[in-house]
Structures are given as structure tokens and as C-alpha cells.
Design a protein around this motif. Structure first.
Motif, PDB file in Angstrom:
ATOM      1  N   CYS A   1       0.607  -1.288   0.051  1.00  0.00           N
ATOM      2  CA  CYS A   1       0.081  -0.078  -0.028  1.00  0.00           C
ATOM      3  C   CYS A   1       0.918   1.314  -0.229  1.00  0.00           C
ATOM      4  CB  CYS A   1      -1.014   0.145   1.235  1.00  0.00           C
ATOM      5  SG  CYS A   1      -2.222  -1.233   1.342  1.00  0.00           S
ATOM      6  N   GLN A   2       2.187   1.013  -0.329  1.00  0.00           N
ATOM      7  CA  GLN A   2       2.895   2.471  -0.310  1.00  0.00           C
ATOM      8  C   GLN A   2       3.730   2.177  -1.785  1.00  0.00           C
ATOM      9  OE1 GLN A   2       5.314   1.631   2.979  1.00  0.00           O
ATOM     10  NE2 GLN A   2       3.657   1.519   4.107  1.00  0.00           N
ATOM     11  N   GLN A   3       4.109   3.408  -2.134  1.00  0.00           N
ATOM     12  CA  GLN A   3       5.132   3.223  -3.247  1.00  0.00           C
ATOM     13  C   GLN A   3       6.370   2.971  -2.528  1.00  0.00           C
ATOM     14  OE1 GLN A   3       5.519   6.727  -5.994  1.00  0.00           O
ATOM     15  NE2 GLN A   3       6.095   5.374  -7.649  1.00  0.00           N
ATOM     16  N   LEU A   4       7.385   2.039  -3.289  1.00  0.00           N
ATOM     17  CA  LEU A   4       8.659   2.142  -2.673  1.00  0.00           C
ATOM     18  C   LEU A   4       9.370   2.514  -3.687  1.00  0.00           C
ATOM     19  CD1 LEU A   4       7.820  -1.630  -1.413  1.00  0.00           C
ATOM     20  CD2 LEU A   4       7.942   0.372  -0.106  1.00  0.00           C
ATOM     21  N   ARG A   5      10.488   3.400  -3.286  1.00  0.00           N
ATOM     22  CA  ARG A   5      11.537   3.525  -3.990  1.00  0.00           C
ATOM     23  C   ARG A   5      12.530   2.838  -3.931  1.00  0.00           C
ATOM     24  NH1 ARG A   5       9.244   7.401  -7.240  1.00  0.00           N
ATOM     25  NH2 ARG A   5       8.098   8.928  -6.513  1.00  0.00           N
ATOM     26  N   PHE A   6      13.186   1.992  -4.828  1.00  0.00           N
ATOM     27  CA  PHE A   6      14.289   1.255  -4.542  1.00  0.00           C
ATOM     28  C   PHE A   6      15.315   1.855  -4.990  1.00  0.00           C
ATOM     29  CE2 PHE A   6      10.926  -1.789  -5.618  1.00  0.00           C
ATOM     30  CZ  PHE A   6      11.079  -2.716  -4.542  1.00  0.00           C
ATOM     31  N   THR A   7      16.598   1.592  -4.063  1.00  0.00           N
ATOM     32  CA  THR A   7      18.039   1.657  -4.585  1.00  0.00           C
ATOM     33  C   THR A   7      18.627   0.755  -5.203  1.00  0.00           C
ATOM     34  OG1 THR A   7      18.845   0.717  -2.336  1.00  0.00           O
ATOM     35  CG2 THR A   7      18.470   3.023  -2.284  1.00  0.00           C
ATOM     36  N   THR A   8      19.688   0.937  -5.923  1.00  0.00           N
ATOM     37  CA  THR A   8      20.101  -0.139  -6.711  1.00  0.00           C
ATOM     38  C   THR A   8      20.511  -1.443  -5.869  1.00  0.00           C
ATOM     39  OG1 THR A   8      20.776   1.112  -8.643  1.00  0.00           O
ATOM     40  CG2 THR A   8      21.605  -0.871  -8.532  1.00  0.00           C
ATOM     41  N   PRO A   9      20.905  -1.335  -4.805  1.00  0.00           N
ATOM     42  CA  PRO A   9      21.458  -2.373  -3.921  1.00  0.00           C
ATOM     43  C   PRO A   9      20.069  -3.282  -3.266  1.00  0.00           C
ATOM     44  CG  PRO A   9      22.635  -0.489  -3.166  1.00  0.00           C
ATOM     45  CD  PRO A   9      21.803  -0.084  -4.271  1.00  0.00           C
ATOM     46  N   ALA A  10      18.970  -2.546  -2.855  1.00  0.00           N
ATOM     47  CA  ALA A  10      17.757  -3.118  -2.589  1.00  0.00           C
ATOM     48  C   ALA A  10      17.258  -3.937  -3.677  1.00  0.00           C
ATOM     49  CB  ALA A  10      16.742  -1.906  -2.048  1.00  0.00           C
ATOM     50  N   ARG A  11      17.023  -3.213  -4.868  1.00  0.00           N
ATOM     51  CA  ARG A  11      16.563  -4.093  -5.870  1.00  0.00           C
ATOM     52  C   ARG A  11      17.542  -5.271  -6.211  1.00  0.00           C
ATOM     53  NH1 ARG A  11      12.844  -2.963  -9.845  1.00  0.00           N
ATOM     54  NH2 ARG A  11      12.818  -0.631  -9.175  1.00  0.00           N
ATOM     55  N   THR A  12      18.648  -5.020  -6.237  1.00  0.00           N
ATOM     56  CA  THR A  12      19.367  -6.364  -6.479  1.00  0.00           C
ATOM     57  C   THR A  12      19.496  -7.337  -5.573  1.00  0.00           C
ATOM     58  OG1 THR A  12      21.226  -4.996  -7.456  1.00  0.00           O
ATOM     59  CG2 THR A  12      22.096  -7.009  -6.853  1.00  0.00           C
ATOM     60  N   GLN A  13      19.166  -7.072  -4.353  1.00  0.00           N
ATOM     61  CA  GLN A  13      18.906  -7.977  -3.272  1.00  0.00           C
ATOM     62  C   GLN A  13      17.590  -8.711  -3.426  1.00  0.00           C
ATOM     63  OE1 GLN A  13      20.635  -8.954  -0.220  1.00  0.00           O
ATOM     64  NE2 GLN A  13      19.255 -10.550  -0.351  1.00  0.00           N
ATOM     65  N   VAL A  14      16.523  -8.063  -3.524  1.00  0.00           N
ATOM     66  CA  VAL A  14      15.221  -8.689  -4.045  1.00  0.00           C
ATOM     67  C   VAL A  14      15.365  -9.602  -5.169  1.00  0.00           C
ATOM     68  CG1 VAL A  14      12.679  -8.401  -4.303  1.00  0.00           C
ATOM     69  CG2 VAL A  14      14.001  -6.925  -2.872  1.00  0.00           C
ATOM     70  N   GLU A  15      16.034  -9.059  -6.212  1.00  0.00           N
ATOM     71  CA  GLU A  15      15.921  -9.858  -7.409  1.00  0.00           C
ATOM     72  C   GLU A  15      16.795 -10.988  -7.021  1.00  0.00           C
ATOM     73  OE1 GLU A  15      17.483  -7.129 -10.381  1.00  0.00           O
ATOM     74  OE2 GLU A  15      15.655  -6.337 -10.742  1.00  0.00           O
ATOM     75  N   ASP A  16      17.843 -11.252  -6.466  1.00  0.00           N
ATOM     76  CA  ASP A  16      18.716 -12.303  -5.996  1.00  0.00           C
ATOM     77  C   ASP A  16      17.828 -13.099  -4.977  1.00  0.00           C
ATOM     78  OD1 ASP A  16      21.252 -13.502  -5.605  1.00  0.00           O
ATOM     79  OD2 ASP A  16      21.199 -13.216  -3.544  1.00  0.00           O
ATOM     80  N   TRP A  17      17.153 -12.618  -4.250  1.00  0.00           N
ATOM     81  CA  TRP A  17      16.078 -13.760  -3.704  1.00  0.00           C
ATOM     82  C   TRP A  17      15.308 -14.435  -4.450  1.00  0.00           C
ATOM     83  CZ3 TRP A  17      13.710  -9.427   0.392  1.00  0.00           C
ATOM     84  CH2 TRP A  17      14.710  -9.093   1.430  1.00  0.00           C
ATOM     85  N   GLY A  18      14.597 -13.559  -5.402  1.00  0.00           N
ATOM     86  CA  GLY A  18      13.884 -14.547  -6.417  1.00  0.00           C
ATOM     87  C   GLY A  18      14.623 -15.591  -7.164  1.00  0.00           C
ATOM     88  N   ALA A  19      15.750 -15.145  -7.610  1.00  0.00           N
ATOM     89  CA  ALA A  19      16.705 -16.160  -8.582  1.00  0.00           C
ATOM     90  C   ALA A  19      16.945 -17.423  -7.609  1.00  0.00           C
ATOM     91  CB  ALA A  19      17.626 -15.381  -9.054  1.00  0.00           C
ATOM     92  N   ARG A  20      17.412 -17.148  -6.326  1.00  0.00           N
ATOM     93  CA  ARG A  20      17.978 -18.154  -5.593  1.00  0.00           C
ATOM     94  C   ARG A  20      16.903 -19.205  -4.965  1.00  0.00           C
ATOM     95  NH1 ARG A  20      21.499 -15.228  -1.333  1.00  0.00           N
ATOM     96  NH2 ARG A  20      20.030 -16.119  -0.105  1.00  0.00           N
ATOM     97  N   LEU A  21      15.463 -18.321  -4.516  1.00  0.00           N
ATOM     98  CA  LEU A  21      14.535 -19.360  -4.511  1.00  0.00           C
ATOM     99  C   LEU A  21      14.070 -20.219  -5.569  1.00  0.00           C
ATOM    100  CD1 LEU A  21      12.780 -16.698  -2.003  1.00  0.00           C
ATOM    101  CD2 LEU A  21      13.357 -19.087  -1.414  1.00  0.00           C
ATOM    102  N   ALA A  22      13.764 -19.505  -6.672  1.00  0.00           N
ATOM    103  CA  ALA A  22      13.294 -20.240  -7.778  1.00  0.00           C
ATOM    104  C   ALA A  22      14.294 -21.447  -8.129  1.00  0.00           C
ATOM    105  CB  ALA A  22      13.299 -19.174  -9.041  1.00  0.00           C
ATOM    106  N   ALA A  23      15.592 -21.423  -8.094  1.00  0.00           N
ATOM    107  CA  ALA A  23      16.407 -22.510  -8.125  1.00  0.00           C
ATOM    108  C   ALA A  23      16.401 -23.438  -6.928  1.00  0.00           C
ATOM    109  CB  ALA A  23      17.942 -21.773  -8.362  1.00  0.00           C
ATOM    110  N   CYS A  24      16.165 -22.870  -5.883  1.00  0.00           N
ATOM    111  CA  CYS A  24      16.248 -23.869  -4.637  1.00  0.00           C
ATOM    112  C   CYS A  24      14.775 -24.525  -4.363  1.00  0.00           C
ATOM    113  CB  CYS A  24      16.356 -23.090  -3.470  1.00  0.00           C
ATOM    114  SG  CYS A  24      16.520 -23.940  -1.906  1.00  0.00           S
TER     115      CYS A  24
END
Length: 180
Positions: free
Chosen positions: A19-42
Motif C-alpha cells: 500500500c505504499q510506493q517503494l523507491r528502490f535503491t540499486t542495492p535493494a533492487r539487486t537484493q530482492v532480485e537475488d532472493w527471487g533467483a535463489r528461491l526459484a532455483a532452490c
């Protein structure tokens, strides 16, 4: 995307975070994308899935949960995906990842409208095109229950919030009193 509600404290934390617009920093976006890739593989996730998270005061993401399904806000992006997001989901489930990316587009938002008092949807009600999750005539609602979703699009967050607020007020003013 933008999902807002007039009752954010009544929502579970995982929904409240959308319910909020989130403004991502590049490190935060990279972290979330990494979670997705690792979880998909795992765990073998395929297709569209969701990660609910919060950002702390320093802008670091903290994962709350993984949803192995398209999220409630996926419809906000559907028009930006060539062929639609559901087609992307089906192709990904068949092992064919989309070749493109989401196309740029307007800011799209949705707001959940809650019942201010118990009421029943009147017979013959005609909903506006910007109303989603339309309840059937005769559906009853307790105070605080979600009634419907209103949608808006525009060039900026403020220009989306204004019609979302106006449309939410319109539902409360024009639909709920009709049922009384």
C-alpha cells in the motif's frame, strides 16, 4: 504500481506493504532480485511469483514471505507485458521465459473500498468501468469488510491518488447509502 487503502492498519502486514510506493535503491533492487533467483532455483518456483518485503529506515529490504502465485497487483502490469502477464506466466511454466521486459507505461493504481457500516448490495446497481471485484446484487457486508476495488491510471503517483480517492468516496457516497 500503487495500491492504497483507507484502512491500512486493518490489513495484514504482507498486504499493508503493497500500500505504499517503494523507491528502490540499486542495492535493494539487486537484493530482492537475488532472493527471487535463489528461491526459484532452490524450491523450483516457475511462472509469476511474489515476494512480500519491507524496507527498513536505511532502505534495506527484509523478506516477509514468498507467494508461489501471481500477486494481487499483477493486473496493474498486464497491459505492459506483450501478450499479457498471464501468457508470460503460462510460457514460463512451460520453461519458456519471456524475451522482452515490461514496457514503460502510466502509473496504475488500485484502492480497496471498505464498508463503513453493514449493508447489502442493491439489485440493479450499475458499476462504473473503473470498479473491479464487483460484488453480486444481494451480497452482504459487515462493517470494515472489503467491498470492491477502484482503479485509476495517470502520469504520476499524485495524479493517480486523486482519482483513486475520489472514486473510493464515490462508492461510499453513492453505493453504500443505496443499500440502507
Amino acid at each position: 504500481f500503487l495500491l492504497i487503502t483507507s484502512r491500512p492498519n486493518a490489513l495484514p502486514i504482507t498486504i499493508r506493504s503493497r500500500c505504499q510506493q517503494l523507491r528502490f535503491t540499486t542495492p535493494a533492487r539487486t537484493q530482492v532480485e537475488d532472493w527471487g533467483a535463489r528461491l526459484a532455483a532452490c524450491v523450483g518456483l516457475v511462472g509469476l511469483n511474489g515476494i512480500d518485503f519491507i524496507l527498513d529506515e536505511a532502505g534495506r529490504p527484509h523478506c516477509l514471505e514468498i507467494n508461489p502465485r501471481p500477486t494481487a497487483t499483477a493486473e496493474l502490469y498486464d497491459e505492459r507485458a506483450e501478450g499479457g502477464l498471464f501468457a508470460w506466466h503460462l510460457h514460463a511454466c512451460d520453461g519458456q521465459l519471456p524475451k522482452g521486459r515490461l514496457q514503460p507505461g502510466p502509473v496504475r493504481g488500485q484502492a480497496v473500498v471498505y464498508a463503513l457500516a453493514p449493508f447489502t448490495i442493491p439489485m440493479g446497481l450499475r458499476w462504473s468501468a473503473w470498479v473491479g471485484d464487483r460484488p453480486a446484487p444481494g451480497a452482504t457486508f459487515a462493517m470494515g469488510a472489503p467491498v470492491c476495488t477502484v482503479h485509476a491510471a495517470g502520469p504520476s503517483v499524485p495524479q493517480v491518488r486523486i482519482p483513486l480517492d475520489e472514486r473510493s468516496r464515490s462508492i461510499r457516497r453513492n453505493v453504500m447509502p443505496l443499500a440502507a
